[in-house]
Design a protein around this motif. Structure first.
Motif, PDB file in Angstrom:
ATOM      1  N   ALA A   1       0.825  -0.864  -0.123  1.00 44.12           N
ATOM      2  CA  ALA A   1       0.029   0.082  -0.173  1.00 44.12           C
ATOM      3  C   ALA A   1       1.111   0.857   0.767  1.00 44.12           C
ATOM      4  N   HIS A   2      -0.146   2.600  -0.339  1.00 42.55           N
ATOM      5  CA  HIS A   2       0.522   3.645  -0.275  1.00 42.55           C
ATOM      6  C   HIS A   2       0.852   3.746   1.456  1.00 42.55           C
ATOM      7  N   TRP A   3       1.274   4.222   2.074  1.00 41.73           N
ATOM      8  CA  TRP A   3       1.162   4.578   3.537  1.00 41.73           C
ATOM      9  C   TRP A   3       1.019   6.261   4.022  1.00 41.73           C
ATOM     10  N   VAL A   4       0.308   7.010   4.896  1.00 41.40           N
ATOM     11  CA  VAL A   4       0.561   8.197   5.184  1.00 41.40           C
ATOM     12  C   VAL A   4       0.642   7.902   6.308  1.00 41.40           C
ATOM     13  N   PHE A   5       1.899   7.869   7.030  1.00 40.21           N
ATOM     14  CA  PHE A   5       2.247   7.862   9.123  1.00 40.21           C
ATOM     15  C   PHE A   5       1.879   9.415   9.536  1.00 40.21           C
ATOM     16  N   VAL A   6       1.482   9.647  10.249  1.00 45.63           N
ATOM     17  CA  VAL A   6       0.777  10.511  11.427  1.00 45.63           C
ATOM     18  C   VAL A   6       1.811  10.589  12.369  1.00 45.63           C
ATOM     19  N   SER A   7       3.042  11.809  12.093  1.00 47.16           N
ATOM     20  CA  SER A   7       4.345  11.624  13.013  1.00 47.16           C
ATOM     21  C   SER A   7       3.677  12.549  14.013  1.00 47.16           C
ATOM     22  N   THR A   8       4.197  14.073  14.188  1.00 41.14           N
ATOM     23  CA  THR A   8       4.523  15.470  15.060  1.00 41.14           C
ATOM     24  C   THR A   8       5.686  15.712  14.791  1.00 41.14           C
TER      25      THR A   8
ATOM     26  N   PRO B   1       2.162  16.285  12.582  1.00 42.18           N
ATOM     27  CA  PRO B   1       1.328  17.574  13.265  1.00 42.18           C
ATOM     28  C   PRO B   1       2.060  18.442  13.580  1.00 42.18           C
ATOM     29  N   GLY B   2       1.404  20.229  14.192  1.00 41.25           N
ATOM     30  CA  GLY B   2       1.610  20.713  14.953  1.00 41.25           C
ATOM     31  C   GLY B   2       0.176  20.640  16.551  1.00 41.25           C
ATOM     32  N   LEU B   3       0.333  21.454  16.766  1.00 42.64           N
ATOM     33  CA  LEU B   3      -1.226  21.461  17.500  1.00 42.64           C
ATOM     34  C   LEU B   3      -2.328  20.943  16.986  1.00 42.64           C
ATOM     35  N   ILE B   4      -3.189  20.276  17.003  1.00 43.56           N
ATOM     36  CA  ILE B   4      -4.205  19.293  15.853  1.00 43.56           C
ATOM     37  C   ILE B   4      -5.182  19.848  17.282  1.00 43.56           C
ATOM     38  N   VAL B   5      -6.343  21.042  16.322  1.00 39.15           N
ATOM     39  CA  VAL B   5      -7.483  21.218  17.268  1.00 39.15           C
ATOM     40  C   VAL B   5      -8.744  20.632  16.073  1.00 39.15           C
ATOM     41  N   GLY B   6     -10.250  21.367  17.595  1.00 39.46           N
ATOM     42  CA  GLY B   6     -11.135  21.081  16.913  1.00 39.46           C
ATOM     43  C   GLY B   6     -12.423  19.621  17.490  1.00 39.46           C
TER      44      GLY B   6
ATOM     45  N   ASP C   1       4.610  19.650   7.230  1.00 41.22           N
ATOM     46  CA  ASP C   1       4.284  19.076   8.774  1.00 41.22           C
ATOM     47  C   ASP C   1       2.954  20.245   8.648  1.00 41.22           C
ATOM     48  N   GLY C   2       2.353  19.239   8.983  1.00 39.71           N
ATOM     49  CA  GLY C   2       0.541  19.194   9.208  1.00 39.71           C
ATOM     50  C   GLY C   2       0.838  20.523  10.281  1.00 39.71           C
ATOM     51  N   VAL C   3       0.805  22.211   9.532  1.00 46.15           N
ATOM     52  CA  VAL C   3       0.354  22.779  10.228  1.00 46.15           C
ATOM     53  C   VAL C   3      -0.363  23.902  10.206  1.00 46.15           C
ATOM     54  N   GLY C   4      -0.342  24.973  10.613  1.00 43.03           N
ATOM     55  CA  GLY C   4      -1.938  25.845  10.263  1.00 43.03           C
ATOM     56  C   GLY C   4      -0.952  27.459  10.518  1.00 43.03           C
ATOM     57  N   GLU C   5      -1.363  28.866   9.971  1.00 42.73           N
ATOM     58  CA  GLU C   5      -0.715  29.553   9.607  1.00 42.73           C
ATOM     59  C   GLU C   5      -0.296  30.256  11.002  1.00 42.73           C
TER      60      GLU C   5
END
Ligand SMILES: NC(=O)c1ccc[n+]([C@@H]2O[C@H](COP(=O)([O-])OP(=O)(O)OC[C@H]3O[C@@H](n4cnc5c(N)ncnc54)[C@H](OP(=O)(O)O)[C@@H]3O)[C@@H](O)[C@H]2O)c1
Length: 325
Positions: A84-91, A150-155, A211-215
């Motif tokens: 498979a194609h893997w998407v790894f959620v790191s930090t 990702p950085g700080l994940i919210v919601g 990086d999974g980050v916002g503005e």
């Protein structure tokens, strides 16, 4: 697309599974079935990752999304599902602190990988190094891979209750304690935007590290957006890092911590990664006001939703001590 989500019943991995279903994919979630339900339309395979991979999980998925923290979990899953194609959620905790603001995966150094499993309850500092090891395992063993840090994940659905503190606190009204300087920078990413991007990376088999980050925004701007989202007016008293530390307030998280407050300059880099490469790779962010509105609605509609942070009594005590100086 046949999408396998390792997890799928909590926050990020659940949002990924939900987004996969929403986009019409054939979604399977694998977890122990103890932390919650998988989204309607997704299939559950019960699997405890401390046990061997079940025969039911054959190497027949187009994409796998993994959120593991322990290298042995990622190692065995990649070995069982290499095609498979893997998407790894790191930090972003893969980068040692302090590091310079404006960093990207191309410019920042990483922790040394820690390939052995370590108990995070007793050794939380192993988190970043183990994630580096997981990233390497995925990159070496999967047909192709996206690594998202990702950085700080919210919601809505956030089990940490950190960002959630602010929509709830500001909706309550009155004078609120804020930490550090209004101009300190910070970035947040809505879990639904992160999930949409992760599924898009899986669909396109995007190869790379992001990086999974916002503005990057001043904390004051973020709190203004939160207030706007929950229809509250803003009355903040900013207490600087040194005074908060002296009074004994914990930064960032914890039952009596002050969420979104990070002492500077140590965390300047962690709080402001350059999101441009992620935008270029398809990340789209919603307004923070919308996240705040939806987070408050989720808290109000969900019994057992988590809100952490400093109590109102302690907040009043800190404000009184600061005001009396
Ligand atoms: N929150 C943040 O701000 C932040 C920031 C940066 C990075 N991250 C990363 O984001 C990810 C968060 O993922 P998440 O929200 O989905 O939560 P998570 O706590 O990482 O994963 C929860 C999922 O894993 C399953 N699980 C737990 N133990 C298991 C086991 N022994 N065997 C099989 N499945 C197991 C859970 O279901 P069961 O318990 O039912 O098995 C659940 O579905 C993590 O990778 C974290 O490192 C978070």
């Amino acid at each position: 697309m046949r999408l396998l989500v390792l997890g799928g019943s909590v926050f990020v991995s659940r949002a990924v599974a939900e987004e996969g279903v929403r986009r019409g994919h054939d979604v399977t979630c694998a977890n122990r079935g103890t932390s919650g339900s998988v989204p309607r339309g997704a299939r559950l395979v019960v699997w405890d990752r401390t046990r061997p991979t079940p025969a039911e999980l054959r190497d027949e998925y187009d994409a796998v999304v993994d959120v593991a923290r322990l290298p042995s979990w990622t190692r065995s899953a990649v070995a069982a599902l290499p095609s498979a194609h893997w998407v790894f959620v790191s930090t972003v905790n893969v980068y040692p602190d302090p590091h310079p603001p404006g960093g990207t995966p191309a410019t920042l150094a990483l922790h040394e990988p820690l390939p052995d499993d370590v108990d995070l309850a007793s050794s939380p500092e192993a988190y970043g190094p183990m994630k580096v090891a997981c990233e390497e395992i995925v990159q070496a063993g999967a047909a192709s891979a996206t690594v998202v840090r990702p950085g700080l994940i919210v919601g809505p659905g956030d089990p940490t209750g950190r960002f959630t503190y602010w929509p709830v606190r500001l909706a309550d009204g009155g004078r609120a304690l804020a930490g550090g300087e209004p101009t300190d920078h910070l970035q947040v990413i809505d879990v639904r935007d992160l999930a949409a991007w992760i599924v898009a990376c899986a669909e396109s088999r995007r190869v790379g590290v992001y990086d999974g980050v916002g503005e990057v925004l001043p904390v004051a701007t973020i709190l203004e957006a939160v207030a706007q989202g929950v229809g509250a007016s803003l009355d903040l008293t900013w207490v600087p890092d040194g005074a908060l530390t002296e009074i004994g307030v914990q930064p960032w998280s914890g039952p009596e911590g002050l969420p979104l407050w990070l002492p500077r300059p140590e965390y300047d880099g962690m709080a402001s990664h350059d999101p441009t490469p992620s935008y270029d790779a398809g990340l789209v962010l919603r307004p923070i006001a919308d996240t705040a509105r939806d987070t408050l609605a989720w808290v109000r509609a969900t019994s057992g939703s988590t809100v952490t942070g400093i109590s109102r009594e302690r907040e009043a005590e800190v404000l009184a001590r600061w005001g009396g100086r």
